[in-house]
Design an enzyme around this catalytic site. Structure first.
Site, PDB file in Angstrom:
ATOM      1  NE  ARG A  96      -1.538   2.116   3.007  1.00 44.04           N
ATOM      2  CZ  ARG A  96      -0.528   2.809   3.529  1.00 44.04           C
ATOM      3  NH1 ARG A  96       0.136   3.704   2.833  1.00 44.04           N
ATOM      4  NH2 ARG A  96      -0.158   2.602   4.778  1.00 44.04           N
ATOM      5  CB  SER A  97       4.102   2.114   1.637  1.00 42.76           C
ATOM      6  OG  SER A  97       3.660   1.908   2.950  1.00 42.76           O
ATOM      7  CD1 TRP A 168      13.574   8.610   8.904  1.00 45.73           C
ATOM      8  CD2 TRP A 168      13.451   6.413   8.502  1.00 45.73           C
ATOM      9  NE1 TRP A 168      14.225   7.958   9.919  1.00 45.73           N
ATOM     10  CE2 TRP A 168      14.152   6.610   9.695  1.00 45.73           C
ATOM     11  CE3 TRP A 168      13.257   5.102   8.040  1.00 45.73           C
ATOM     12  CZ2 TRP A 168      14.668   5.546  10.445  1.00 45.73           C
ATOM     13  CZ3 TRP A 168      13.755   4.057   8.785  1.00 45.73           C
ATOM     14  CH2 TRP A 168      14.446   4.288   9.972  1.00 45.73           C
ATOM     15  CB  ALA A 248      -0.428   9.994   1.376  1.00 47.16           C
ATOM     16  CD  GLN A 285     -17.692 -16.769  29.500  1.00 46.70           C
ATOM     17  OE1 GLN A 285     -17.179 -16.091  30.375  1.00 46.70           O
ATOM     18  NE2 GLN A 285     -18.870 -17.337  29.638  1.00 46.70           N
ATOM     19  CD  GLU A 369       1.658   9.985   4.406  1.00 42.92           C
ATOM     20  OE1 GLU A 369       1.118  11.104   4.532  1.00 42.92           O
ATOM     21  OE2 GLU A 369       2.240   9.619   3.381  1.00 42.92           O
ATOM     22  CG  PHE A 389       1.208  21.522  16.709  1.00 40.49           C
ATOM     23  CD1 PHE A 389       1.474  20.277  16.210  1.00 40.49           C
ATOM     24  CD2 PHE A 389      -0.049  22.067  16.519  1.00 40.49           C
ATOM     25  CE1 PHE A 389       0.507  19.564  15.527  1.00 40.49           C
ATOM     26  CE2 PHE A 389      -1.019  21.374  15.844  1.00 40.49           C
ATOM     27  CZ  PHE A 389      -0.748  20.113  15.343  1.00 40.49           C
TER      28      PHE A 389
END
Ligand code: FAD
Length: 390
Positions: A96-97, A168, A248, A285, A369, A389
């Site tokens: 998927r990446s 990366w 993305a 259970q 992401e 932030f």
């Protein structure tokens, strides 16, 4: 009324049109034929052998730039794209990446912010899977705070010279083109860099224990000289890369559910076959509680993804919505994977089953992401009006 199908207990399938189901089945069929039988081995060796042929196969059914219009792109709906992401990630997050980075990051950047010439040159080939792209934003010292990036582009006559390092970067080791973001006198700008440009190299990052069926690299930019036409003319600030990330991330909202579904289904089936104390472990259970919780989180995540998908198709999807979806669905998919892992006992740590592979993959998905913390702060800001932030 018939008893619900245990593989779709909430009858989510009813929420889709015939066309959407067809998209899902087409993707699943291709993956079952070309990828599923090999994926555990690719993960183990840390490479996708024949990635170029695979890219062409994925391109042949329209998986690259699937929801973009024109330039050889299929122009399908956001929900179609989401369903494709789900099926891709049910096979592996690395796969998927490959598709997300190609379509939603590299192609989207060119499609949204590029010149007509750049679009003509790259998009048809990328849509067909004949050219592979990557997207360089993160740096060795700069991750969540891309505004602090150190990679620079300076003018030399009409040319641009790029210097710096990106880290990366998915697809980098086998990319033909890199979309690189750099600081300039005019703010952050994007550049379309053919990877055979002198001064550019993309060494692979080794020793990953997550997303092993996806090549990750550095981008080394050492006096890379580019013509003025390499700059994305319409992107003038961080809004450029952030808009791509939003695309993305939307795919990840759905993709994470694919990994979760695979784990849940594997655990459910295993719980019916594995016998201890004279009974299938699914009769205990504690096992049923795990499966019930996994099922509920999957269903809730799916409803959220579909709601966001319908909003995207209606043009009413905001980045805060995408943050909610990414935060919830990746976090819960990881919980589902961890819980499924325990249901499988020792087999849960073996690559003979997909669960540990999904679990370690999702650790990357939780971070890239936008980290789980960043998306939490986006939601926190929405709820309180306070920005936490910095
Ligand atoms: P940092 O930003 O250093 O964060 C470290 C920790 O501190 C995190 O928990 C973070 O949430 C937390 N933190 C940071 N700031 C704050 C704050 N203000 N408040 C609270 N907590 C905070 N990047 C690309 O550009 N292109 C790619 O193709 C790509 N592919 C990737 C593939 C993989 C397999 C991986 C693992 C990463 C990839 N990335 C890519 C990079 C990814 O986007 C970054 O790792 C991510 O943005 C986080 O940056 P960082 O790792 O530097 O962590």
């Amino acid at each position: 009324l018939p008893v619900p199908d245990p593989a779709d207990p909430a009858a989510l399938d009813e929420l889709h049109t015939e066309d959407e189901r067809l998209v899902r089945e087409t993707v699943r069929k291709l993956l079952d034929k070309l990828v599923e039988p090999h994926i555990a081995e690719w993960f183990e060796v840390g490479a996708i052998p024949g990635v170029r042929e695979l890219a062409r196969e994925l391109g042949s059914i329209g998986l690259f730039g699937m929801h973009l219009e024109g330039y050889g792109c299929p122009g399908m709906s956001a929900v179609d794209y989401g369903l494709a992401c789900l099926e891709l990630e049910a096979t592996d997050s690395g796969l998927r990446s490959l598709v997300s980075v190609q379509g939603s990051l590299a192609m989207y950047a060119i499609w949204r912010w590029g010149s007509e010439e750049q679009k003509q040159e790259w998009l048809p080939r990328m849509a067909a899977g004949e050219a592979i792209g990557c997207f360089g934003l993160t740096e060795p010292d700069v991750g969540s705070d891309p505004g602090s990036m150190r990679t620079v582009a300076r003018r030399d006559g009409s040319d641009w010279i790029l210097d710096g390092r990106k880290m990366w970067i998915s697809n980098a080791p086998y990319s033909d083109v890199a979309v690189v973001w750099a600081g300039t006198d005019e703010g952050v700008r994007g550049f379309v860099v053919p990877t055979d440009t002198p001064g550019f190299s993309a060494p692979e990052i080794k020793h990953k224990l997550s997303l092993r069926a996806s090549a990750t690299g550095e981008l080394v930019l050492d006096g890379v000289r580019l013509p003025a036409s390499a700059m994305l003319p319409e992107a003038r600030s961080l809004k450029g890369p952030l808009s791509c990330l939003n695309e993305a991330r939307y795919g990840i909202v759905w993709g994470a559910l694919g990994a979760a579904r695979s784990c849940l289904e594997t655990a459910r089936r295993y719980s019916r076959e594995r016998v201890q104390f004279g009974r299938p472990i699914g009769a205990f259970q504690l096992t049923q509680q795990k499966l019930a919780d996994m099922c509920l989180e999957y269903v809730k995540g799916y409803l959220l993804a579909l709601h966001l998908g319908r909003k995207k198709d209606a043009g009413t999807l905001r980045p805060e919505h995408v943050s909610m979806g990414k935060l919830n669905n990746v976090r819960e998919a990881l919980e589902i994977a961890r819980s499924a892992r325990t249901v499988l006992g020792a087999n849960g740590i073996s690559l003979e089953y997909p669960v540990i592979r999904h679990m370690t993959n999702l650790e990357s998905v939780l971070t890239y992401e936008g980290t789980v913390e960043m998306h939490t702060l986006v939601l926190g800001q929405l709820l309180t009006g306070e920005q936490a932030f910095r």
